[in-house]
Design a protein around this motif. Sequence first.
Motif, PDB file in Angstrom:
ATOM      1  N   SER A 584       0.840  -1.193   0.000  1.00 22.44           N
ATOM      2  CA  SER A 584       0.000   0.000   0.000  1.00 22.44           C
ATOM      3  C   SER A 584       0.877   1.245   0.000  1.00 22.44           C
ATOM      4  O   SER A 584       1.846   1.339   0.764  1.00 22.44           O
ATOM      5  CB  SER A 584      -0.904   0.020   1.227  1.00 22.44           C
ATOM      6  N   LYS A 588      -4.803   5.635   3.243  1.00 29.86           N
ATOM      7  CA  LYS A 588      -6.195   5.205   3.312  1.00 29.86           C
ATOM      8  C   LYS A 588      -6.291   3.688   3.171  1.00 29.86           C
ATOM      9  O   LYS A 588      -5.421   3.044   2.600  1.00 29.86           O
ATOM     10  CB  LYS A 588      -7.015   5.874   2.201  1.00 29.86           C
ATOM     11  N   VAL A 589      -7.376   3.130   3.704  1.00 30.21           N
ATOM     12  CA  VAL A 589      -7.662   1.713   3.495  1.00 30.21           C
ATOM     13  C   VAL A 589      -8.056   1.512   2.030  1.00 30.21           C
ATOM     14  O   VAL A 589      -8.896   2.244   1.492  1.00 30.21           O
ATOM     15  CB  VAL A 589      -8.783   1.228   4.427  1.00 30.21           C
ATOM     16  N   ASP A 607       3.514  -4.623   9.029  1.00 31.38           N
ATOM     17  CA  ASP A 607       2.685  -3.479   9.362  1.00 31.38           C
ATOM     18  C   ASP A 607       3.282  -2.724  10.546  1.00 31.38           C
ATOM     19  O   ASP A 607       4.365  -3.060  11.057  1.00 31.38           O
ATOM     20  CB  ASP A 607       1.243  -3.901   9.643  1.00 31.38           C
ATOM     21  N   GLU A 637      -9.228  -5.844   2.305  1.00 32.46           N
ATOM     22  CA  GLU A 637      -8.999  -4.499   2.809  1.00 32.46           C
ATOM     23  C   GLU A 637      -7.514  -4.353   3.149  1.00 32.46           C
ATOM     24  O   GLU A 637      -7.022  -4.941   4.102  1.00 32.46           O
ATOM     25  CB  GLU A 637      -9.853  -4.207   4.046  1.00 32.46           C
ATOM     26  N   GLN A 639      -4.552  -2.316   4.536  1.00 32.09           N
ATOM     27  CA  GLN A 639      -4.396  -1.209   5.484  1.00 32.09           C
ATOM     28  C   GLN A 639      -3.290  -0.248   5.030  1.00 32.09           C
ATOM     29  O   GLN A 639      -2.412  -0.611   4.258  1.00 32.09           O
ATOM     30  CB  GLN A 639      -4.078  -1.758   6.879  1.00 32.09           C
ATOM     31  N   PRO A 640      -3.325   0.996   5.519  1.00 31.45           N
ATOM     32  CA  PRO A 640      -2.351   1.997   5.067  1.00 31.45           C
ATOM     33  C   PRO A 640      -0.895   1.564   5.245  1.00 31.45           C
ATOM     34  O   PRO A 640      -0.497   1.112   6.314  1.00 31.45           O
ATOM     35  CB  PRO A 640      -2.674   3.209   5.951  1.00 31.45           C
ATOM     36  N   THR A 642       0.874  -0.887   4.519  1.00 32.59           N
ATOM     37  CA  THR A 642       1.250  -2.254   4.883  1.00 32.59           C
ATOM     38  C   THR A 642       1.736  -2.997   3.645  1.00 32.59           C
ATOM     39  O   THR A 642       1.425  -2.637   2.505  1.00 32.59           O
ATOM     40  CB  THR A 642       0.075  -3.022   5.501  1.00 32.59           C
TER      41      THR A 642
END
Length: 650
Positions: A584, A588-589, A607, A637, A639-640, A642
Amino acid sequence: MQFGHSNLNISDNFLLLGRNTPPPEQIHLQAGPVSVVYEDGALRSFFLNGTEVLRMIYHAVRDPDWNTVIPDLKPEQFEKLADRFAILYTATYKGYGIEFEAGISFRGEKDGSITCSMKGLALNTFQKNRIGFCILHPVHTCMGKEVLIGHTDGTIEKSVFPVLVSPHQPFFDIAFMEYKPEKDLMARIDFEGDVFETEDQRNWTDASYKTYSTPLALPFPVTMNRGTVIEQNVRFSLAKISQKIFFQSSAKQPVHINLTKQTTPFPAIGLLQSSRYPTLSESECSLLKKLKIDHLRVDLSFVEKSWKEKFSEANLTAKQLNVPLFLSLAFSDHPENDAASFIEICGALSPKIDSVLIVDEGTKVSNSEWFAPARKLFKEKLNNVSVGAGTNAYFAEFNRNKPFPGEADFIAWSVNPQVHAFDYLTLVENLQAQADTVISARTFQPGIPLWVTPVTLKPRFNPVATRTEKPGINYPSPPDPRQMSLFTAGWLVGSLKYLAEAGASKITFFETTGEKGLIQGPENSLWPADFPSLGGMIFPVFFVLNELLRYSQGRVMKTMVSQPDSVSALTLLDGFKNVLVLASHTPKVINVLLPFPVTECSVRILDLPFCRNNMFSRGTLPDLPVQVCRPDKGVLELQPFTVVFFEIPS
């Protein structure tokens, strides 16, 4: 070694982004059917009907060494309506001996036109290489497409945006330009106040063509006397639209991942000798040996008196890591003497040398006149070592100095994403241009191995400085605090993806230790306020590289991503456990539609909690924990910032 555990003083934001505060706000605007984003004094991401028609318009001030002066922005007016906008601010530039102030305005109208205006005043007498608007055209939209160039004398020329990286400017003397980002959609840009031209920024791994002023054929730097006034206007408009227009939705669709059947070998990965610490401690050596890297690169310049000492230190580090040396040798005006001295010290040190890149200290590229005799000497004296040509600097230097020596065993150039801009989105956007350099280099001499080395987050030196470099003024500059962040771990995934998919056979990533490396080293940061790393700290880039190198004997499958500015996707195949790596790049997700049907699978996740809990070695290096993932209808989903490693179902 200072293993202090006061890591709670390092904020979550810093571990994610390399800064304590959030990035500058992105404000979404509309000019009729055209959506744009305002961020930190620039307009970017011009979209129409889902197509990026223009990447960015921003104002730049650059000194005689091409250093960019960062402005202080003072907002004056901000008006945002449903189908138009008006922005006015004052930009004050102070740095590198320059004092310049400009009033800058952006005005978007409901017909889709956007006018950018600047009126600036020199507050002192200084020298500059550039002052004015820069317009970036996205490569993925414009590549290979026709463009009409209107010249200042009234003539019109038909041309094409380059496919391969153009070594020199493709367009000159521009008063206006028109091109079709998509069928039945014509974009036009008009320029006033100076003469503009266009360069291919992929030479510096920027994923854009840049239109700028003043022409580089004119003498520079230019002296600006105090009181000098500069005015410019740039107008973007839609010259022709014969298709149905729809407004860009602010809600993004899930990121789509598509696997192809095209594969390339996993490139050999090495590290750069630390510029801060000459040797490794026992614990640092233990950590770095776990990576099982291919080589240790060290840069030696024969004009520096300390080159022998530096060579000796690198030789010791390579022996500690049990890896061969890759040497970049920058020859002086006396290459015969340099080569003889080098062979002599090799006899004393008995180094294990795998490969040598030969360049000229002055030009930063290989010299075709003395490359062949130097290669012959090294082959004879150094056990048939591989000898390569290329550059110690950017792809631009090599691309502009062809033909290269034909007897080279490989060709090489370096990469960093911050030659022209420094914001987070630009660093991610520029990842795709790394592949373009490899694709273009492949045409120089088909079949020759292509090495991208080193890949760093910031420039190592300034190859185009017009003045003598002075520490603290030009270079060396402080390291980028993002080196210690999860953002950079994800950026490394993207860099490996694009270089490997394009066919690079060897890559050097970052330094071993120090503020430009994978781990901090024995002492706390030299820049504690801006780079608050502690002695012994392990950066996220170490953990992600440790996971990636598990697949070093396998292959890389080309993987397509619908939103590459949000996510990088890298598919690794080793014949046993294949893995899809998702990184990512946003705060944002992100919803990601996986390219295979799955209701449950095993994942390993790098993460924030993992990095915080394992930023100091406790004697053993932990693996990323295996977790069970249950995507909802194939949608994950993410995550930011990660990095997720998916085991691909067989």
